[in-house]
Design a protein around this motif. Structure first.
Motif, PDB file in Angstrom:
ATOM      1  N   LYS A   6     -13.066  82.170 -36.352  1.00 10.86           N
ATOM      2  CA  LYS A   6     -13.278  83.463 -36.994  1.00 10.86           C
ATOM      3  C   LYS A   6     -12.890  84.558 -36.005  1.00 10.86           C
ATOM      4  O   LYS A   6     -13.203  84.456 -34.828  1.00 10.86           O
ATOM      5  CB  LYS A   6     -14.742  83.641 -37.388  1.00 10.86           C
ATOM      6  CG  LYS A   6     -15.153  82.847 -38.593  1.00 10.86           C
ATOM      7  CD  LYS A   6     -16.555  83.201 -38.946  1.00 10.86           C
ATOM      8  CE  LYS A   6     -16.611  83.615 -40.387  1.00 10.86           C
ATOM      9  NZ  LYS A   6     -17.949  83.980 -40.803  1.00 10.86           N
ATOM     10  N   SER A  17     -12.776  92.131 -46.295  1.00 13.90           N
ATOM     11  CA  SER A  17     -12.924  90.852 -46.989  1.00 13.90           C
ATOM     12  C   SER A  17     -12.259  90.863 -48.366  1.00 13.90           C
ATOM     13  O   SER A  17     -11.918  89.805 -48.890  1.00 13.90           O
ATOM     14  CB  SER A  17     -14.407  90.493 -47.139  1.00 13.90           C
ATOM     15  OG  SER A  17     -15.081  91.497 -47.874  1.00 13.90           O
ATOM     16  N   GLN A  18     -12.080  92.056 -48.951  1.00  9.85           N
ATOM     17  CA  GLN A  18     -11.478  92.128 -50.286  1.00  9.85           C
ATOM     18  C   GLN A  18     -10.897  93.515 -50.505  1.00  9.85           C
ATOM     19  O   GLN A  18     -11.475  94.505 -50.076  1.00  9.85           O
ATOM     20  CB  GLN A  18     -12.525  91.841 -51.351  1.00  9.85           C
ATOM     21  CG  GLN A  18     -12.013  91.936 -52.772  1.00  9.85           C
ATOM     22  CD  GLN A  18     -13.068  91.518 -53.772  1.00  9.85           C
ATOM     23  OE1 GLN A  18     -13.436  90.355 -53.819  1.00  9.85           O
ATOM     24  NE2 GLN A  18     -13.564  92.460 -54.551  1.00  9.85           N
ATOM     25  N   ASP A  25     -13.822  96.072 -49.666  1.00 12.75           N
ATOM     26  CA  ASP A  25     -15.083  95.469 -49.204  1.00 12.75           C
ATOM     27  C   ASP A  25     -14.918  95.075 -47.744  1.00 12.75           C
ATOM     28  O   ASP A  25     -13.888  94.503 -47.364  1.00 12.75           O
ATOM     29  CB  ASP A  25     -15.452  94.249 -50.035  1.00 12.75           C
ATOM     30  CG  ASP A  25     -15.829  94.602 -51.463  1.00 12.75           C
ATOM     31  OD1 ASP A  25     -15.985  95.808 -51.764  1.00 12.75           O
ATOM     32  OD2 ASP A  25     -15.963  93.682 -52.284  1.00 12.75           O
ATOM     33  N   ASP A  27     -16.941  93.399 -44.215  1.00 15.00           N
ATOM     34  CA  ASP A  27     -18.052  92.644 -43.635  1.00 15.00           C
ATOM     35  C   ASP A  27     -18.295  93.113 -42.209  1.00 15.00           C
ATOM     36  O   ASP A  27     -17.357  93.263 -41.423  1.00 15.00           O
ATOM     37  CB  ASP A  27     -17.742  91.142 -43.619  1.00 15.00           C
ATOM     38  CG  ASP A  27     -17.677  90.556 -45.013  1.00 15.00           C
ATOM     39  OD1 ASP A  27     -18.374  91.066 -45.912  1.00 15.00           O
ATOM     40  OD2 ASP A  27     -16.917  89.589 -45.219  1.00 15.00           O
ATOM     41  N   SER A  61     -22.462  93.657 -45.584  1.00 17.67           N
ATOM     42  CA  SER A  61     -21.191  94.108 -46.160  1.00 17.67           C
ATOM     43  C   SER A  61     -21.354  95.397 -46.947  1.00 17.67           C
ATOM     44  O   SER A  61     -22.426  95.687 -47.476  1.00 17.67           O
ATOM     45  CB  SER A  61     -20.577  93.026 -47.038  1.00 17.67           C
ATOM     46  OG  SER A  61     -21.381  92.758 -48.149  1.00 17.67           O
ATOM     47  N   ARG A  75      -6.572  91.421 -45.986  1.00 19.32           N
ATOM     48  CA  ARG A  75      -7.884  90.880 -45.618  1.00 19.32           C
ATOM     49  C   ARG A  75      -7.854  90.473 -44.161  1.00 19.32           C
ATOM     50  O   ARG A  75      -6.838  90.017 -43.647  1.00 19.32           O
ATOM     51  CB  ARG A  75      -8.230  89.679 -46.488  1.00 19.32           C
ATOM     52  CG  ARG A  75      -8.551  90.078 -47.908  1.00 19.32           C
ATOM     53  CD  ARG A  75      -9.000  88.913 -48.723  1.00 19.32           C
ATOM     54  NE  ARG A  75      -7.930  87.906 -48.765  1.00 19.32           N
ATOM     55  CZ  ARG A  75      -8.090  86.666 -49.166  1.00 19.32           C
ATOM     56  NH1 ARG A  75      -9.255  86.237 -49.558  1.00 19.32           N
ATOM     57  NH2 ARG A  75      -7.087  85.834 -49.177  1.00 19.32           N
ATOM     58  N   GLY A  76      -8.994  90.644 -43.493  1.00 22.57           N
ATOM     59  CA  GLY A  76      -9.081  90.285 -42.086  1.00 22.57           C
ATOM     60  C   GLY A  76      -8.717  91.414 -41.138  1.00 22.57           C
ATOM     61  O   GLY A  76      -8.870  91.283 -39.935  1.00 22.57           O
TER      62      GLY A  76
END
Length: 100
Positions: A6, A17-18, A25, A27, A61, A75-76
């Protein structure tokens, strides 16, 4: 058996995350959530994109609204909680984005 690594985050960072349109979104580590209406920063195409926290989804989140285009956002991607984003600096960034 191989395990997925991770990405690590610092205290003031989160990971996307989205992404659905301008809704993003993010986290964060538990206990490090930004307050609602706080600004967040993410680097996109060598420019700073500002996000505004709209909702806490859980203890780790948030859901934010992008104040610019999210085209190319993935994402990420790391999101920063700025130490201090003054109202002047925020308005300046918003106006610069509107004039482009």
């Amino acid at each position: 058996m191989a395990t997925a690594l991770k990405p690590t985050t610092k205290k003031n960072e989160g990971l996307i995350s989205q992404i659905v349109g301008v809704v993003v979104d993010i986290d964060f580590k538990e206990g490090r959530l930004p307050a609602i209406y706080n600004a967040l920063e993410v680097e996109l195409n060598d420019k700073q994109l500002i996000l505004e926290v709209a909702q806490h989804l859980s203890e780790s989140s948030v859901r934010a609204i992008s104040l610019g285009s999210t085209d190319g956002l993935a994402r990420g991607t790391k999101v920063l909680i700025p130490e201090r984003l003054s109202a002047f600096r925020l308005v300046k960034k918003l106006l610069a984005g509107c004039l482009m």
